[in-house]
Motif scaffolding. Sequence first.
Motif, mmCIF file in Angstrom:
data_model
loop_
_atom_site.group_PDB
_atom_site.id
_atom_site.type_symbol
_atom_site.label_atom_id
_atom_site.label_comp_id
_atom_site.label_asym_id
_atom_site.label_seq_id
_atom_site.Cartn_x
_atom_site.Cartn_y
_atom_site.Cartn_z
ATOM 1 N N THR A 167 1.710 50.096 35.262
ATOM 2 C CA THR A 167 1.005 51.144 36.070
ATOM 3 C C THR A 167 1.583 51.796 36.867
ATOM 4 O O THR A 167 2.981 51.208 37.669
ATOM 5 N N SER A 209 -0.781 56.038 34.993
ATOM 6 C CA SER A 209 -0.400 56.702 36.247
ATOM 7 C C SER A 209 -1.645 56.372 36.792
ATOM 8 O O SER A 209 -2.446 55.776 35.998
ATOM 9 N N GLU A 210 -1.715 56.281 38.145
ATOM 10 C CA GLU A 210 -3.150 55.164 38.681
ATOM 11 C C GLU A 210 -4.290 56.138 38.422
ATOM 12 O O GLU A 210 -5.298 55.649 37.860
ATOM 13 N N SER A 211 -4.162 57.497 38.433
ATOM 14 C CA SER A 211 -4.729 58.119 38.337
ATOM 15 C C SER A 211 -5.531 58.572 36.690
ATOM 16 O O SER A 211 -6.723 59.337 36.643
ATOM 17 N N GLU A 212 -5.212 57.791 36.158
ATOM 18 C CA GLU A 212 -5.270 57.389 34.341
ATOM 19 C C GLU A 212 -5.926 56.822 34.182
ATOM 20 O O GLU A 212 -6.359 56.319 32.869
ATOM 21 N N LYS A 226 1.859 55.240 40.392
ATOM 22 C CA LYS A 226 1.434 55.493 41.030
ATOM 23 C C LYS A 226 1.279 57.385 41.737
ATOM 24 O O LYS A 226 1.254 58.250 42.347
ATOM 25 N N GLY A 227 2.952 57.576 40.501
ATOM 26 C CA GLY A 227 2.495 58.964 39.958
ATOM 27 C C GLY A 227 3.612 59.846 39.735
ATOM 28 O O GLY A 227 3.665 60.652 38.956
#
Length: 128
Positions: A84, A113-116, A86-87
């Motif tokens: 994982t 990524s964090e958003s996924e 942060k992008g």
Amino acid sequence: MAAEVVNIEAVVPYPKGFQAAIEEMSRQNKGKILPDFKKINIDIQSYDTVFLGYPVWDSRLPPVVRSFLREKDFRGITIAPFNTHKGYGTGKSVNEIREFADGAKVLKVLSISESEIVSALPKIKVWL
């Protein structure tokens, strides 16, 4: 087929606060410090494949994970890395796996990524 889940933990824990943990990791990276990890009673050579999960820190493997890879004998083992971040992506973490787990075959990485994270299940299934 046998499987175990083990945690790679530093003997001296990373600080709890995000910024403090980042500063300690950065200090270790700059000083090329590989911290001791809590001993794990596992014979890596008894496995054909090891799934290695880790967070990407500063575009790198966490220093304590590098310590673990350096100490264990991964010759002839297949490593399936997943992480994982942060992008910013995987960075050089996969190259570090190849460097520190000398002799291992390293498969294509699964990087989320964090958003996924909440919608990652289809991506994980494809990777598996």
